[in-house]
Design a protein around this motif. Structure first.
Motif, PDB file in Angstrom:
ATOM      1  N   THR A 148     -22.126  -8.071  11.737  1.00 63.64           N
ATOM      2  CA  THR A 148     -22.235  -6.536  12.029  1.00 63.64           C
ATOM      3  C   THR A 148     -23.714  -6.398  12.706  1.00 63.64           C
ATOM      4  N   ARG A 149     -23.698  -5.087  13.037  1.00 65.26           N
ATOM      5  CA  ARG A 149     -25.157  -4.847  13.615  1.00 65.26           C
ATOM      6  C   ARG A 149     -26.237  -5.056  12.845  1.00 65.26           C
ATOM      7  N   GLU A 150     -25.962  -4.798  11.413  1.00 66.92           N
ATOM      8  CA  GLU A 150     -26.835  -4.909  10.331  1.00 66.92           C
ATOM      9  C   GLU A 150     -27.240  -6.332   9.973  1.00 66.92           C
ATOM     10  N   ASN A 151     -26.083  -7.206   9.924  1.00 62.10           N
ATOM     11  CA  ASN A 151     -26.250  -8.498   9.665  1.00 62.10           C
ATOM     12  C   ASN A 151     -27.021  -9.180  10.672  1.00 62.10           C
ATOM     13  N   VAL A 152     -26.682  -8.944  12.082  1.00 54.22           N
ATOM     14  CA  VAL A 152     -27.173  -9.476  13.173  1.00 54.22           C
ATOM     15  C   VAL A 152     -28.818  -9.284  13.235  1.00 54.22           C
ATOM     16  N   LYS A 153     -29.000  -8.047  12.821  1.00 53.39           N
ATOM     17  CA  LYS A 153     -30.375  -7.553  12.814  1.00 53.39           C
ATOM     18  C   LYS A 153     -31.135  -8.387  11.615  1.00 53.39           C
ATOM     19  N   LYS A 154     -30.588  -8.496  10.373  1.00 56.22           N
ATOM     20  CA  LYS A 154     -31.131  -9.380   9.319  1.00 56.22           C
ATOM     21  C   LYS A 154     -31.362 -10.680   9.691  1.00 56.22           C
ATOM     22  N   LYS A 155     -30.496 -11.259  10.468  1.00 56.71           N
ATOM     23  CA  LYS A 155     -30.709 -12.743  10.777  1.00 56.71           C
ATOM     24  C   LYS A 155     -31.883 -13.039  11.921  1.00 56.71           C
ATOM     25  N   VAL A 156     -31.895 -11.629  12.806  1.00 55.47           N
ATOM     26  CA  VAL A 156     -33.074 -11.918  13.855  1.00 55.47           C
ATOM     27  C   VAL A 156     -34.235 -11.532  13.120  1.00 55.47           C
ATOM     28  N   GLU A 157     -34.566 -10.594  12.102  1.00 54.65           N
ATOM     29  CA  GLU A 157     -35.730 -10.547  11.316  1.00 54.65           C
ATOM     30  C   GLU A 157     -36.298 -11.871  10.507  1.00 54.65           C
ATOM     31  N   LYS A 158     -35.076 -12.571  10.114  1.00 54.08           N
ATOM     32  CA  LYS A 158     -35.569 -13.922   9.635  1.00 54.08           C
ATOM     33  C   LYS A 158     -36.265 -14.939  10.421  1.00 54.08           C
ATOM     34  N   LYS A 159     -35.771 -14.972  11.711  1.00 46.65           N
ATOM     35  CA  LYS A 159     -36.588 -15.663  12.578  1.00 46.65           C
ATOM     36  C   LYS A 159     -37.731 -15.280  12.892  1.00 46.65           C
TER      37      LYS A 159
END
Length: 95
Positions: free
Chosen positions: A84-95
């Motif tokens: 989802t947009r939320e999960n993708v955003k979290k994954k991008v923030e982790k990197k």
């Protein structure tokens, strides 16, 4: 009749898994072994690792068996990890 049954039973083989007494024709014995004793036997969620040359190892959870509780757990896991947009955003923030 009795003689045909006896000749049929002579074609049966016994499962090679320790303490398993299942006996059947080789075709069904192979299916028995993979579903009862094999890598994906049992029930629940199991982790599978996939290695492709040149790529990092990926891990997946798969549903083994067809019990409603296991299927519900697998669906919940998939929903949690769906991109989802939320999960993708979290994954991008982790990197």
């Amino acid at each position: 009749s009795s003689t045909s049954l006896q000749s049929h039973l002579k074609t049966h083989k016994t499962c090679t898994y320790p303490s398993c007494t299942f006996s059947a024709s080789p075709k069904y014995l192979s299916a028995h072994y993979s579903t009862t004793h094999g890598k994906f036997s049992g029930r629940g969620l199991k982790v599978v690792q996939l290695q492709v040359p040149g790529c990092p190892t990926q891990k997946f959870k798969i549903c083994v068996g067809n019990h409603p509780d296991d299927i519900a757990a697998w669906i919940a896991e998939r929903k949690k990890r769906f991109p989802t947009r939320e999960n993708v955003k979290k994954k991008v923030e982790k990197k």
